[in-house]
Design a protein around this motif. Structure first.
Motif, PDB file in Angstrom:
ATOM      1  N   ARG A  95     -23.745 -61.393 -16.142  1.00  0.00           N
ATOM      2  CA  ARG A  95     -23.267 -62.806 -15.630  1.00  0.00           C
ATOM      3  C   ARG A  95     -23.370 -62.011 -13.500  1.00  0.00           C
ATOM      4  O   ARG A  95     -23.050 -60.746 -14.291  1.00  0.00           O
ATOM      5  CB  ARG A  95     -21.264 -62.640 -15.236  1.00  0.00           C
ATOM      6  CG  ARG A  95     -20.819 -63.626 -15.046  1.00  0.00           C
ATOM      7  CD  ARG A  95     -19.932 -63.583 -15.631  1.00  0.00           C
ATOM      8  NE  ARG A  95     -19.710 -65.324 -14.845  1.00  0.00           N
ATOM      9  CZ  ARG A  95     -17.610 -65.087 -14.366  1.00  0.00           C
ATOM     10  NH1 ARG A  95     -16.604 -63.662 -14.933  1.00  0.00           N
ATOM     11  NH2 ARG A  95     -16.967 -65.868 -14.515  1.00  0.00           N
ATOM     12  N   HIS A  96     -24.059 -62.979 -13.147  1.00  0.00           N
ATOM     13  CA  HIS A  96     -24.133 -62.324 -11.518  1.00  0.00           C
ATOM     14  C   HIS A  96     -24.289 -63.806 -10.719  1.00  0.00           C
ATOM     15  O   HIS A  96     -24.737 -64.580 -11.101  1.00  0.00           O
ATOM     16  CB  HIS A  96     -24.939 -61.257 -11.503  1.00  0.00           C
ATOM     17  CG  HIS A  96     -26.428 -62.286 -11.689  1.00  0.00           C
ATOM     18  ND1 HIS A  96     -27.300 -62.527 -12.288  1.00  0.00           N
ATOM     19  CD2 HIS A  96     -27.387 -62.238 -10.716  1.00  0.00           C
ATOM     20  CE1 HIS A  96     -27.911 -62.576 -12.459  1.00  0.00           C
ATOM     21  NE2 HIS A  96     -28.386 -63.298 -11.556  1.00  0.00           N
ATOM     22  N   THR A  97     -24.032 -63.101  -9.112  1.00  0.00           N
ATOM     23  CA  THR A  97     -24.297 -64.563  -8.586  1.00  0.00           C
ATOM     24  C   THR A  97     -25.527 -63.975  -7.338  1.00  0.00           C
ATOM     25  O   THR A  97     -25.656 -62.337  -7.439  1.00  0.00           O
ATOM     26  CB  THR A  97     -23.924 -64.650  -7.564  1.00  0.00           C
ATOM     27  OG1 THR A  97     -22.630 -63.694  -6.602  1.00  0.00           O
ATOM     28  CG2 THR A  97     -22.724 -65.437  -7.840  1.00  0.00           C
ATOM     29  N   ASP A  98     -26.515 -65.176  -7.214  1.00  0.00           N
ATOM     30  CA  ASP A  98     -27.449 -64.333  -5.886  1.00  0.00           C
ATOM     31  C   ASP A  98     -27.485 -64.012  -4.537  1.00  0.00           C
ATOM     32  O   ASP A  98     -26.277 -64.301  -4.658  1.00  0.00           O
ATOM     33  CB  ASP A  98     -28.632 -65.299  -6.318  1.00  0.00           C
ATOM     34  CG  ASP A  98     -29.354 -65.207  -7.482  1.00  0.00           C
ATOM     35  OD1 ASP A  98     -29.124 -64.425  -8.112  1.00  0.00           O
ATOM     36  OD2 ASP A  98     -29.762 -66.614  -7.658  1.00  0.00           O
ATOM     37  N   SER A  99     -28.182 -62.842  -4.160  1.00  0.00           N
ATOM     38  CA  SER A  99     -27.782 -62.379  -2.518  1.00  0.00           C
ATOM     39  C   SER A  99     -27.472 -63.277  -1.520  1.00  0.00           C
ATOM     40  O   SER A  99     -28.708 -64.479  -2.225  1.00  0.00           O
ATOM     41  CB  SER A  99     -28.169 -61.570  -2.363  1.00  0.00           C
ATOM     42  OG  SER A  99     -28.623 -59.983  -3.277  1.00  0.00           O
ATOM     43  N   VAL A 146     -33.759 -75.457 -11.094  1.00  0.00           N
ATOM     44  CA  VAL A 146     -33.839 -75.525 -10.108  1.00  0.00           C
ATOM     45  C   VAL A 146     -31.714 -75.761 -10.049  1.00  0.00           C
ATOM     46  O   VAL A 146     -31.140 -76.164 -10.092  1.00  0.00           O
ATOM     47  CB  VAL A 146     -33.831 -76.484  -8.793  1.00  0.00           C
ATOM     48  CG1 VAL A 146     -33.444 -75.830  -7.155  1.00  0.00           C
ATOM     49  CG2 VAL A 146     -35.231 -76.590  -8.735  1.00  0.00           C
ATOM     50  N   TYR A 147     -31.023 -74.376  -9.362  1.00  0.00           N
ATOM     51  CA  TYR A 147     -29.841 -74.422  -9.118  1.00  0.00           C
ATOM     52  C   TYR A 147     -28.851 -73.851  -8.583  1.00  0.00           C
ATOM     53  O   TYR A 147     -29.942 -73.241  -7.143  1.00  0.00           O
ATOM     54  CB  TYR A 147     -29.015 -73.875 -10.582  1.00  0.00           C
ATOM     55  CG  TYR A 147     -29.636 -72.637 -10.709  1.00  0.00           C
ATOM     56  CD1 TYR A 147     -30.800 -72.106 -10.996  1.00  0.00           C
ATOM     57  CD2 TYR A 147     -28.761 -70.980 -10.618  1.00  0.00           C
ATOM     58  CE1 TYR A 147     -31.142 -70.821 -11.188  1.00  0.00           C
ATOM     59  CE2 TYR A 147     -29.243 -70.269 -10.653  1.00  0.00           C
ATOM     60  CZ  TYR A 147     -30.492 -69.817 -11.639  1.00  0.00           C
ATOM     61  OH  TYR A 147     -30.843 -68.302 -11.786  1.00  0.00           O
ATOM     62  N   PRO A 148     -27.683 -73.964  -8.308  1.00  0.00           N
ATOM     63  CA  PRO A 148     -27.020 -73.569  -6.573  1.00  0.00           C
ATOM     64  C   PRO A 148     -27.024 -71.720  -6.548  1.00  0.00           C
ATOM     65  O   PRO A 148     -26.393 -71.827  -7.392  1.00  0.00           O
ATOM     66  CB  PRO A 148     -25.470 -74.094  -6.227  1.00  0.00           C
ATOM     67  CG  PRO A 148     -25.652 -75.289  -7.673  1.00  0.00           C
ATOM     68  CD  PRO A 148     -26.188 -74.911  -8.713  1.00  0.00           C
ATOM     69  N   LEU A 152     -22.665 -68.625 -10.825  1.00  0.00           N
ATOM     70  CA  LEU A 152     -22.270 -67.401 -11.531  1.00  0.00           C
ATOM     71  C   LEU A 152     -23.061 -67.787 -12.235  1.00  0.00           C
ATOM     72  O   LEU A 152     -23.344 -68.895 -13.019  1.00  0.00           O
ATOM     73  CB  LEU A 152     -20.686 -66.926 -12.218  1.00  0.00           C
ATOM     74  CG  LEU A 152     -20.464 -66.221 -10.707  1.00  0.00           C
ATOM     75  CD1 LEU A 152     -18.916 -66.194 -12.029  1.00  0.00           C
ATOM     76  CD2 LEU A 152     -20.018 -64.535 -11.051  1.00  0.00           C
ATOM     77  N   HIS A 153     -24.419 -66.913 -12.746  1.00  0.00           N
ATOM     78  CA  HIS A 153     -25.413 -66.701 -14.239  1.00  0.00           C
ATOM     79  C   HIS A 153     -25.785 -66.272 -14.721  1.00  0.00           C
ATOM     80  O   HIS A 153     -25.756 -65.014 -14.402  1.00  0.00           O
ATOM     81  CB  HIS A 153     -26.531 -68.105 -13.803  1.00  0.00           C
ATOM     82  CG  HIS A 153     -27.049 -67.127 -12.083  1.00  0.00           C
ATOM     83  ND1 HIS A 153     -26.674 -67.464 -11.162  1.00  0.00           N
ATOM     84  CD2 HIS A 153     -28.237 -66.414 -11.855  1.00  0.00           C
ATOM     85  CE1 HIS A 153     -26.947 -66.699 -10.119  1.00  0.00           C
ATOM     86  NE2 HIS A 153     -28.514 -65.909 -11.285  1.00  0.00           N
ATOM     87  N   ARG A 154     -25.976 -66.240 -16.151  1.00  0.00           N
ATOM     88  CA  ARG A 154     -27.167 -65.699 -16.784  1.00  0.00           C
ATOM     89  C   ARG A 154     -27.771 -65.329 -17.128  1.00  0.00           C
ATOM     90  O   ARG A 154     -28.734 -66.535 -17.643  1.00  0.00           O
ATOM     91  CB  ARG A 154     -25.833 -64.504 -17.493  1.00  0.00           C
ATOM     92  CG  ARG A 154     -25.435 -65.432 -18.532  1.00  0.00           C
ATOM     93  CD  ARG A 154     -24.267 -64.907 -19.500  1.00  0.00           C
ATOM     94  NE  ARG A 154     -23.989 -65.921 -20.860  1.00  0.00           N
ATOM     95  CZ  ARG A 154     -22.811 -67.224 -20.494  1.00  0.00           C
ATOM     96  NH1 ARG A 154     -22.301 -66.804 -19.447  1.00  0.00           N
ATOM     97  NH2 ARG A 154     -23.026 -68.139 -21.605  1.00  0.00           N
TER      98      ARG A 154
HETATM   99 NI    NI Z   1     -29.695 -64.381 -10.629  1.00  0.00          NI
END
Ligand code: NI
Length: 219
Positions: A95-99, A146-148, A152-154
């Motif tokens: 689990r993380h968010t992109d910079s 395509v997603y925001p 939070l995603h993994r």
């Molecule tokens: Ni990512």
């Protein structure tokens, strides 16, 4: 807004990319992760110095930017980062968010172009979290999610087989996701009206409003 582009790449184009990727060298994915994402990122990435990397990136870049749904829903200013990654042998990306910023460009939207046949590997779902639910995606080879970038995603562990994907980040011309959605829906509605009734007065008014909203919201 999250959307899929089915069959962005043909089966032949996917097979050609996979053949090239299987020949290429990879590097540890941690090299391009932020300090906290590094702790949960276990994958490999195509070596940016590999001779065919630039051409492969350019191919995905061009076909993505040209796609009408991508143009209308993402309103890309630029795709500023694009990579190929590989998961096997239990690799995952927790689990993380992109910079928010990459090489000085804002990341508004993230995309994953699935390249491996979903039946050829176990696990490897891309899971995107919403406010009170989450959704898992494992698309056909050649299709894109395509997603925001703010979500939070993994990527779930790849238990068997190999999962190749192209991943990228987009700076949109319209930074507010709600504004982007309004523009997309107006554009979709006017195209549908045009297809049914031609260039009517109503079509002209919606087109005028759409363009005036773009003028207000574009940055
Ligand atoms: Ni990512």
């Amino acid at each position: 807004m999250l959307f899929t582009i089915p069959d962005l790449l043909s089966a032949e184009a996917v097979a050609d990319l996979i053949a090239q990727l299987e020949q290429a060298d990879t590097v540890d994915g941690k090299t391009t992760a932020g300090w906290h994402a590094k702790t949960v990122k276990q994958n490999q990435q195509l070596d940016p110095k590999h001779p065919a990397t630039a051409a492969m990136i350019d191919q995905v870049h061009q076909v993505t930017l040209k796609h009408p749904l991508f143009q209308s829903a993402a309103r890309p200013r630029r795709i500023h980062t694009l990579r190929f990654n590989r998961y096997s042998d239990g690799m995952a990306y927790g689990r993380h968010t992109d910079s928010a910023l990459m090489s000085g460009f804002r990341s508004d939207l993230s995309f994953t172009l699935f390249l491996s046949d979903p039946d050829s590997y176990e696990g490897g779902e891309l899971v995107v979290e919403g406010a009170d639910s989450e959704q898992a995606y494992k698309l056909q080879a050649g299709s894109m999610l395509v997603y925001p970038s703010s979500s939070l995603h993994r990527v779930e562990p790849v238990v068997s087989g190999v999962r190749w994907a192209a991943i990228g980040w987009v700076q949109s011309q319209v930074r507010d996701p709600a504004a982007r959605e309004i523009l997309f829906e107006l554009d979709t509605a006017r195209r549908s009206l045009f297809a049914q009734y031609g260039k009517t007065d109503e079509f002209d008014l919606i087109t005028k409003s759409l363009n005036n909203l773009v003028r207000r919201w574009v940055d």
